[in-house]
Design a protein around this motif. Sequence first.
Motif, PDB file in Angstrom:
ATOM      1  N   THR A  18       0.845  -1.200   0.000  1.00 48.68           N
ATOM      2  CA  THR A  18       0.000   0.000   0.000  1.00 48.68           C
ATOM      3  C   THR A  18       0.879   1.247   0.000  1.00 48.68           C
ATOM      4  O   THR A  18       0.612   2.212  -0.717  1.00 48.68           O
ATOM      5  N   THR A  19       1.936   1.233   0.780  1.00 51.86           N
ATOM      6  CA  THR A  19       2.861   2.362   0.820  1.00 51.86           C
ATOM      7  C   THR A  19       3.546   2.524  -0.523  1.00 51.86           C
ATOM      8  O   THR A  19       3.707   3.645  -1.025  1.00 51.86           O
ATOM      9  N   THR A  20       3.965   1.429  -1.128  1.00 49.84           N
ATOM     10  CA  THR A  20       4.602   1.474  -2.440  1.00 49.84           C
ATOM     11  C   THR A  20       3.645   2.057  -3.478  1.00 49.84           C
ATOM     12  O   THR A  20       4.019   2.926  -4.274  1.00 49.84           O
ATOM     13  N   LEU A  21       2.405   1.633  -3.465  1.00 52.10           N
ATOM     14  CA  LEU A  21       1.404   2.145  -4.394  1.00 52.10           C
ATOM     15  C   LEU A  21       1.158   3.642  -4.161  1.00 52.10           C
ATOM     16  O   LEU A  21       1.048   4.418  -5.104  1.00 52.10           O
ATOM     17  N   ALA A  22       1.127   4.057  -2.929  1.00 53.80           N
ATOM     18  CA  ALA A  22       0.927   5.475  -2.600  1.00 53.80           C
ATOM     19  C   ALA A  22       2.110   6.303  -3.082  1.00 53.80           C
ATOM     20  O   ALA A  22       1.941   7.401  -3.640  1.00 53.80           O
ATOM     21  N   LEU A  23       3.327   5.811  -2.896  1.00 58.88           N
ATOM     22  CA  LEU A  23       4.514   6.529  -3.364  1.00 58.88           C
ATOM     23  C   LEU A  23       4.525   6.661  -4.889  1.00 58.88           C
ATOM     24  O   LEU A  23       4.850   7.726  -5.434  1.00 58.88           O
TER      25      LEU A  23
END
Length: 173
Positions: A18-23
């Motif tokens: 989720t963090t990777t997708l947000a970044l």
Amino acid sequence: VLSMFVMPRNVGPWGSSTTTLALLTVALLVIAAAAWLVARALTRPLMELQLAVRGLASGRVDARVPTRIAERADEIGALAMDFNAMADRLANLLEYRQRLLRDVSHELRSPLTALKGELSVALSRDRTASEYKDVLVQLESSVDEMSLLVEDLLALSRASSGVLRSEQFDLDT
């Protein structure tokens, strides 16, 4: 010792998926915003140049590209400066044309007025043959003057359109 460096399967190098997708989403938004700003910086001056071109084409001889665009140190600025110079030259030529038409109409009005006056006098009363001859000589002089003016206008027109004939002649004779 190896178990210290093993990460869980659902966590990537930047954290969770989720963090990777947000970044990635934030990165794409920043790139899109930067691309939009660059495109806007390039197209805005071109749109203003286009407005000036359309204005000039529609007959507004005062149409110019704004100075802030013409002062740019790139190709768009050079194009804007060239457009403004062309528009200035066109305005000067149109002003010269108007002045020339006023001057020509004034120059032609004088001999025409003289002709009309001489004809009125000639027709107003009975005259002797020699008096008629004097009036006819004056009329011929006014007509000759008008013919010279018209010839000068035609020569000027030919010269400005580039249709001049070259002629050879012997200077000794």
